[in-house]
Design a protein around this motif. Structure first.
Motif, PDB file in Angstrom:
ATOM      1  N   PHE A 137       8.770   6.052  -6.253  1.00  0.00           N
ATOM      2  CA  PHE A 137       9.202   4.719  -5.831  1.00  0.00           C
ATOM      3  C   PHE A 137       7.996   3.790  -5.773  1.00  0.00           C
ATOM      4  O   PHE A 137       6.886   4.201  -5.440  1.00  0.00           O
ATOM      5  CB  PHE A 137       9.885   4.772  -4.459  1.00  0.00           C
ATOM      6  N   ALA A 138       8.241   2.525  -6.115  1.00  0.00           N
ATOM      7  CA  ALA A 138       7.179   1.518  -6.030  1.00  0.00           C
ATOM      8  C   ALA A 138       6.890   1.217  -4.566  1.00  0.00           C
ATOM      9  O   ALA A 138       7.815   1.100  -3.743  1.00  0.00           O
ATOM     10  CB  ALA A 138       7.589   0.257  -6.768  1.00  0.00           C
ATOM     11  N   THR A 139       5.636   1.073  -4.238  1.00  0.00           N
ATOM     12  CA  THR A 139       5.243   0.838  -2.837  1.00  0.00           C
ATOM     13  C   THR A 139       4.745  -0.570  -2.585  1.00  0.00           C
ATOM     14  O   THR A 139       4.636  -0.984  -1.430  1.00  0.00           O
ATOM     15  CB  THR A 139       4.135   1.825  -2.436  1.00  0.00           C
ATOM     16  N   LEU A 140       4.439  -1.332  -3.655  1.00  0.00           N
ATOM     17  CA  LEU A 140       3.919  -2.685  -3.463  1.00  0.00           C
ATOM     18  C   LEU A 140       4.473  -3.588  -4.567  1.00  0.00           C
ATOM     19  O   LEU A 140       3.981  -3.590  -5.696  1.00  0.00           O
ATOM     20  CB  LEU A 140       2.385  -2.686  -3.488  1.00  0.00           C
ATOM     21  N   LEU A 141       5.541  -4.334  -4.244  1.00  0.00           N
ATOM     22  CA  LEU A 141       6.185  -5.261  -5.174  1.00  0.00           C
ATOM     23  C   LEU A 141       5.993  -6.687  -4.669  1.00  0.00           C
ATOM     24  O   LEU A 141       6.257  -6.977  -3.502  1.00  0.00           O
ATOM     25  CB  LEU A 141       7.676  -4.957  -5.308  1.00  0.00           C
ATOM     26  N   PHE A 154       6.360  -8.121  -9.692  1.00  0.00           N
ATOM     27  CA  PHE A 154       5.245  -7.368 -10.247  1.00  0.00           C
ATOM     28  C   PHE A 154       4.822  -6.283  -9.252  1.00  0.00           C
ATOM     29  O   PHE A 154       4.774  -6.506  -8.040  1.00  0.00           O
ATOM     30  CB  PHE A 154       4.076  -8.305 -10.546  1.00  0.00           C
ATOM     31  N   GLU A 155       4.498  -5.112  -9.811  1.00  0.00           N
ATOM     32  CA  GLU A 155       4.043  -3.988  -9.004  1.00  0.00           C
ATOM     33  C   GLU A 155       2.520  -3.939  -9.010  1.00  0.00           C
ATOM     34  O   GLU A 155       1.900  -4.051 -10.080  1.00  0.00           O
ATOM     35  CB  GLU A 155       4.607  -2.677  -9.557  1.00  0.00           C
ATOM     36  N   LEU A 156       1.939  -3.829  -7.853  1.00  0.00           N
ATOM     37  CA  LEU A 156       0.489  -3.771  -7.720  1.00  0.00           C
ATOM     38  C   LEU A 156       0.075  -2.419  -7.165  1.00  0.00           C
ATOM     39  O   LEU A 156       0.831  -1.772  -6.427  1.00  0.00           O
ATOM     40  CB  LEU A 156      -0.013  -4.886  -6.795  1.00  0.00           C
ATOM     41  N   LYS A 157      -1.123  -2.026  -7.528  1.00  0.00           N
ATOM     42  CA  LYS A 157      -1.714  -0.826  -6.938  1.00  0.00           C
ATOM     43  C   LYS A 157      -2.404  -1.190  -5.630  1.00  0.00           C
ATOM     44  O   LYS A 157      -2.638  -2.363  -5.337  1.00  0.00           O
ATOM     45  CB  LYS A 157      -2.691  -0.184  -7.914  1.00  0.00           C
ATOM     46  N   ALA A 158      -2.776  -0.183  -4.862  1.00  0.00           N
ATOM     47  CA  ALA A 158      -3.317  -0.430  -3.520  1.00  0.00           C
ATOM     48  C   ALA A 158      -4.621  -1.194  -3.562  1.00  0.00           C
ATOM     49  O   ALA A 158      -4.937  -1.957  -2.643  1.00  0.00           O
ATOM     50  CB  ALA A 158      -3.502   0.907  -2.786  1.00  0.00           C
ATOM     51  N   ASP A 159      -5.407  -1.055  -4.633  1.00  0.00           N
ATOM     52  CA  ASP A 159      -6.708  -1.714  -4.706  1.00  0.00           C
ATOM     53  C   ASP A 159      -6.649  -3.038  -5.453  1.00  0.00           C
ATOM     54  O   ASP A 159      -7.688  -3.635  -5.732  1.00  0.00           O
ATOM     55  CB  ASP A 159      -7.724  -0.782  -5.381  1.00  0.00           C
ATOM     56  N   GLY A 193       4.010 -18.844   0.169  1.00  0.00           N
ATOM     57  CA  GLY A 193       4.974 -17.761   0.033  1.00  0.00           C
ATOM     58  C   GLY A 193       5.548 -17.356   1.368  1.00  0.00           C
ATOM     59  O   GLY A 193       5.263 -17.943   2.412  1.00  0.00           O
ATOM     60  N   SER A 194       6.380 -16.313   1.313  1.00  0.00           N
ATOM     61  CA  SER A 194       6.990 -15.784   2.529  1.00  0.00           C
ATOM     62  C   SER A 194       6.748 -14.287   2.578  1.00  0.00           C
ATOM     63  O   SER A 194       6.630 -13.622   1.545  1.00  0.00           O
ATOM     64  CB  SER A 194       8.495 -16.077   2.557  1.00  0.00           C
ATOM     65  N   ARG A 195       6.689 -13.758   3.804  1.00  0.00           N
ATOM     66  CA  ARG A 195       6.408 -12.340   4.017  1.00  0.00           C
ATOM     67  C   ARG A 195       7.411 -11.796   5.038  1.00  0.00           C
ATOM     68  O   ARG A 195       7.761 -12.477   6.004  1.00  0.00           O
ATOM     69  CB  ARG A 195       4.990 -12.144   4.509  1.00  0.00           C
ATOM     70  N   ILE A 196       7.881 -10.578   4.774  1.00  0.00           N
ATOM     71  CA  ILE A 196       8.830  -9.930   5.678  1.00  0.00           C
ATOM     72  C   ILE A 196       8.047  -9.080   6.672  1.00  0.00           C
ATOM     73  O   ILE A 196       7.308  -8.162   6.278  1.00  0.00           O
ATOM     74  CB  ILE A 196       9.814  -9.053   4.891  1.00  0.00           C
ATOM     75  N   HIS A 251       1.362  -7.974   0.621  1.00  0.00           N
ATOM     76  CA  HIS A 251       2.152  -6.904   1.211  1.00  0.00           C
ATOM     77  C   HIS A 251       3.414  -6.695   0.378  1.00  0.00           C
ATOM     78  O   HIS A 251       3.830  -7.581  -0.385  1.00  0.00           O
ATOM     79  CB  HIS A 251       2.539  -7.239   2.652  1.00  0.00           C
ATOM     80  N   ASN A 252       4.015  -5.552   0.544  1.00  0.00           N
ATOM     81  CA  ASN A 252       5.247  -5.242  -0.181  1.00  0.00           C
ATOM     82  C   ASN A 252       6.353  -6.220   0.231  1.00  0.00           C
ATOM     83  O   ASN A 252       6.616  -6.419   1.418  1.00  0.00           O
ATOM     84  CB  ASN A 252       5.688  -3.809   0.107  1.00  0.00           C
ATOM     85  N   GLY A 253       7.002  -6.836  -0.775  1.00  0.00           N
ATOM     86  CA  GLY A 253       8.069  -7.798  -0.514  1.00  0.00           C
ATOM     87  C   GLY A 253       7.612  -9.228  -0.430  1.00  0.00           C
ATOM     88  O   GLY A 253       8.448 -10.128  -0.255  1.00  0.00           O
TER      89      GLY A 253
END
Length: 813
Positions: free
Chosen positions: A317-321, A334-339, A363-366, A387-389
């Motif tokens: 599963f993707a962890t950072l979208l 877009f999916e990003l890696k942790a770094d 932007g907005s963050r959950i 952050h994710n989302g």
């Protein structure tokens, strides 16, 4: 609670209230207008639609959904999910309305229409949702990622059971063998015996065979004999795909398949699957981690390795979208890696468009329990950790200029210029390449916006700037300067020429303009012009308004020749003069008429005089042929516009816009048929019936036609042979008679020469039918439609009769 089902339900309620389109006002929406069955169906649709709660919630809030109705729907959804359902209020009984219609049937029809509208709304919202970057790679049918089975045999290809090998030996020795790999992984080679090839590469097996066959083919060692080992039919391998993938399972694929081929066969990663950390597991170990973005962004296929039997592909599963929309070359999720930071997401989005605002991303963050706004400055994109989302929108640049001033009017290069520090009005005029010769050197106007955004008008003395005594005022951003021209401060002078010139019209007046020059501007005299009697109408500035009959213009007459050789043509014109060039009264262009049909020499002829008649034209055309239908001859004449008033034009426009009649019914014909008696004209040339011809006339002499056409409201419209003595009633009877909707007494005849005749009643009793001739057409029209009894008109009529009786009674008394 299933919020997606709740909002999807609201879509259906909208459709029930207005079936043709979704209303913008939802203030009157009622939760009781949908049944439990439909509610369950909408809940199921919501689970598969993928619509986010935020998107639907924002839409219904904008349309004003009542909060009380939302609470009722929430309670009903909660009851359904808990297994407690109340009876439907809308479809529990078959009730009948006041108009006799079945209300349950009406409700079912409304629900069916609401379903169609629901699907359209869901599809429209889904089309506008951002897509996962890379998902189109597996949704494009034109990009199949099928393995190339006709490629050259890879030297590192690992041989396995069911492979088919082709062994070719050529040169001094020739031999061909097809080697089928058994399930045990062996092949039987002539002279070399049984060899275990399972797990060997093609390159290694080639070396083994060459060593074993050298003793039987000596030329292999010297090079005079060659050996080639290639793949024939390849085997199938089994690949397992697991994890966040659209169609997980076990796939049988060709042994040449690669990692990308297998992913495409399974539909690719799911909506929440990773595109960046796809694992290839072989013998319980991860031997390769594939990043599809390397291929999508850079075209790098280093991780697109060849698969082997029993390989496992796991998509986590993707962890950072992160969602990026707005002024970007590629919007999406877009999916990003942790770094990776936010600038990497912008790189995957293709970067900014040319008119994107780069100073700040909003932007907005959950968070754990609510949303929050996030602002990222442009210079910190490379350091910002999303952050994710997170969702970011790139807006357009601000619609204003930071260093613009404008100058218009009497300068050589008007337009916008860059404001420099301390720039003066003189420097701006210099940038605009100076003032034109027509500049009004009194004052210029500077329009400036104050701090309160109110416009301020500043008058500037240009004389001091032109004399070099000062540089003018210092300019500010968005200052607008208008330098007036002397032509802006007075009317533009014109002269007009009408009549017999090649290009009549209005021309700009110039100092020293003469009559000869104006005629040359109008491209000279027309062919029918005369140089004598030219009139110049000139404005008077000393009119005696108190004297009756006083002249309001001065008329100047000029007599000249067409070559403008006289000195009279050099008269100097004044502003607003109107010149009238007269036509030559003794000049007459040719008048053309046409003769067609059954004459000896049909052609277009020019009239010898303006009084030439029809009989003279027939004689010039060589007379009539024996096949001519003299009774059917007609003259077609071009219509002349008798009136060109605005009232007539408005009348025809209103008739064309009348929805009860077709536009073609009011189309003005350009020609009309003139009924003539050609036989009488030829016997009595010069008589009153011998018509004088006009420009554009056409005489049409048809061929003899011995048929009669019957049409309109008859049972069998047809053409039948003409019979002498046969009446109009006989011909209608031959066509089966008139239909019930046909009016036989209104039937009429159109003769071949264009004239018409109808049934008459000379004494009001007996009918007199028109005579039928060869080539005639009989038409039976429809009966006029009778209008029903109009109570309003009857009331008016009775009131009028009552008033008359009352008036008569009073007069009598």
């Amino acid at each position: 609670m299933n919020f997606k089902g709740f909002f999807l339900l609201l879509f259906s309620v909208i459709s029930l209230n207005l079936m043709a389109q979704v209303p913008s006002d939802m203030s009157n929406v009622k939760a009781s207008q949908i049944s439990n069955a439909q509610l369950r169906e909408f809940l199921n649709r919501a689970k598969s639609s993928g619509l986010s709660q935020a998107q639907l919630e924002a839409e219904f809030t904008r349309r004003g959904l009542p909060a009380t109705e939302m609470e009722i729907l929430r309670q009903r959804i909660s009851d359904i999910e808990s297994g407690i359902e109340t009876a439907d209020e809308t479809t529990s009984v078959d009730s009948t309305g006041a108009d006799g219609t079945n209300m349950r049937a009406n409700t079912k029809r409304q629900v069916a229409k609401s379903n169609n509208r629901l699907l359209e709304i869901v599809e429209d919202i889904n089309d506008k949702k951002p897509k996962i970057f890379g998902s189109e790679l597996f949704a494009n049918a034109n990009l199949s990622f099928e393995p190339d089975l006709r490629m050259a045999t890879p030297k590192n290809y690992t041989i396995g059971p069911d492979d088919e090998l082709l062994l070719n030996i050529y040169g001094l020795n020739i031999s061909q063998q097809t080697l089928k790999v058994t399930p045990e992984g062996t092949v039987n080679v002539k002279y070399a015996g049984v060899i275990n090839v399972s797990g060997l590469t093609v390159d290694v097996l080639t070396t083994i065979l060459k060593n074993r066959l050298t003793r039987y083919y000596p030329g292999l060692s010297s090079g005079q004999t060659k050996m080639q080992l290639t793949l024939g039919n390849i085997r199938s391998i089994r690949v397992i795909l697991i994890g966040a993938i659209k169609r997980p399972g076990t796939y049988s694929l060709p042994s040449l398949v690669t990692l990308f081929n297998a992913l495409y066969a399974s539909g690719g990663p799911a909506e929440n699957g990773s595109f960046r950390n796809i694992e290839l597991i072989r013998n319980n170990q991860v031997i390769q981690t594939a990043d599809l973005y390397d291929f999508l962004v850079r075209g790098n296929q280093l991780t697109n390795v060849r698969l082997e039997d029993n390989d496992v592909i796991r998509v986590p599963f993707a962890t950072l979208l992160v969602t990026l929309t707005g002024q970007l070359n590629r919007s999406g999720i877009f999916e990003l890696k942790a770094d990776e930071n936010l600038d990497k997401a912008l790189e995957y989005a293709g970067g900014f468009k040319s008119y994107a605002f780069r100073g700040r991303l909003t932007g907005s963050r959950i968070t754990g329990y609510e949303r929050r706004i996030v602002d990222v400055s442009g210079d910190s994109l490379a350091y910002f950790k999303p952050h994710n989302g997170d969702e970011f929108v790139v807006d357009s640049v601000i619609n204003r200029f930071q260093n613009r001033v404008q100058i218009t009017g009497a300068v050589f290069k008007p337009g916008s210029y860059a404001l420099e520090n301390g720039m003066s009005l003189k420097q701006l005029i210099s940038k605009a390449y100076g003032l034109r010769e027509d500049v009004y050197n009194g004052r210029a106007i500077v329009v400036r916006k104050g701090l309160d955004l109110v416009k301020e008008y500043i008058s500037v003395d240009l004389k001091a700037i032109l004399n070099g005594r000062e540089n003018g005022l210092t300019l500010f951003r968005e200052d607008s300067i208008h330098v007036a021209s002397i032509f802006d401060l007075r009317d533009t002078a014109i002269v007009t020429i009408n009549g017999a010139v090649r290009k009549p019209g209005i021309f700009r007046f110039e100092e020293g303009l003469t009559l000869k020059s104006l005629i040359m501007k109008a491209e000279g005299f027309a062919d029918d012009a005369t140089g004598t009697g030219i009139e110049i109408s000139r404005r008077k500035r000393d009119i005696n308004v108190n004297a009756a009959g006083s002249d309001i213009v001065q008329i100047i007459k000029v007599n000249d020749t067409l070559d403008l050789s006289s000195s009279a043509a050099d008269i100097t014109l004044m502003p607003f003069d109107i010149v009238a060039v007269k036509e030559n009264p003794f000049y007459q262009p040719q008048i053309s008429v046409k003769v067609s049909g059954e004459v000896l020499s049909p052609s277009t002829y020019s009239l010898q005089s303006r009084e030439e008649r029809l009989s003279s034209l027939i004689n010039r055309a060589g007379g009539l042929l024996y096949t001519a239908n003299i009774a059917g001859a007609k003259l077609v004449r071009q219509k002349k516009d008798l009136a060109d008033s605005a009232d007539l034009k408005r009348l025809f426009r209103s008739l064309e816009n009348d929805s009860t009649k077709s536009a073609s019914a009011f189309e003005m014909k350009k020609a009309t048929d003139v009924a003539i008696d050609l036989a009488y004209i030829l016997k009595h040339p010069g008589s009153a019936d011998d018509i004088t011809l006009e420009e554009g006339d056409e005489l049409i002499v048809p061929r003899i036609n011995n048929t009669v056409s019957i049409g309109g409201e008859v049972f069998k419209p047809l053409d039948i042979m003409y019979e002498k003595g046969k009446s109009m009633d006989d011909y209608i009877s031959a066509a089966g008679g008139n239909t019930p909707s046909g009016s036989k007494k209104r039937a009429f005849v159109i003769y071949a020469n264009g004239s018409a005749a109808k049934i008459k009643k000379p004494l009001g009793i007996f009918r007199s039918y028109p005579k039928i001739t060869p080539g005639a057409s009989i038409f039976v029209p429809q009966k006029p439609k009778r209008e029903g009894f109009d109570v309003g008109k009857a009331g008016i009529f009775i009131s009028a009769i009552t008033a008359l009786i009352t008036a008569a009674t009073l007069i009598t008394r």
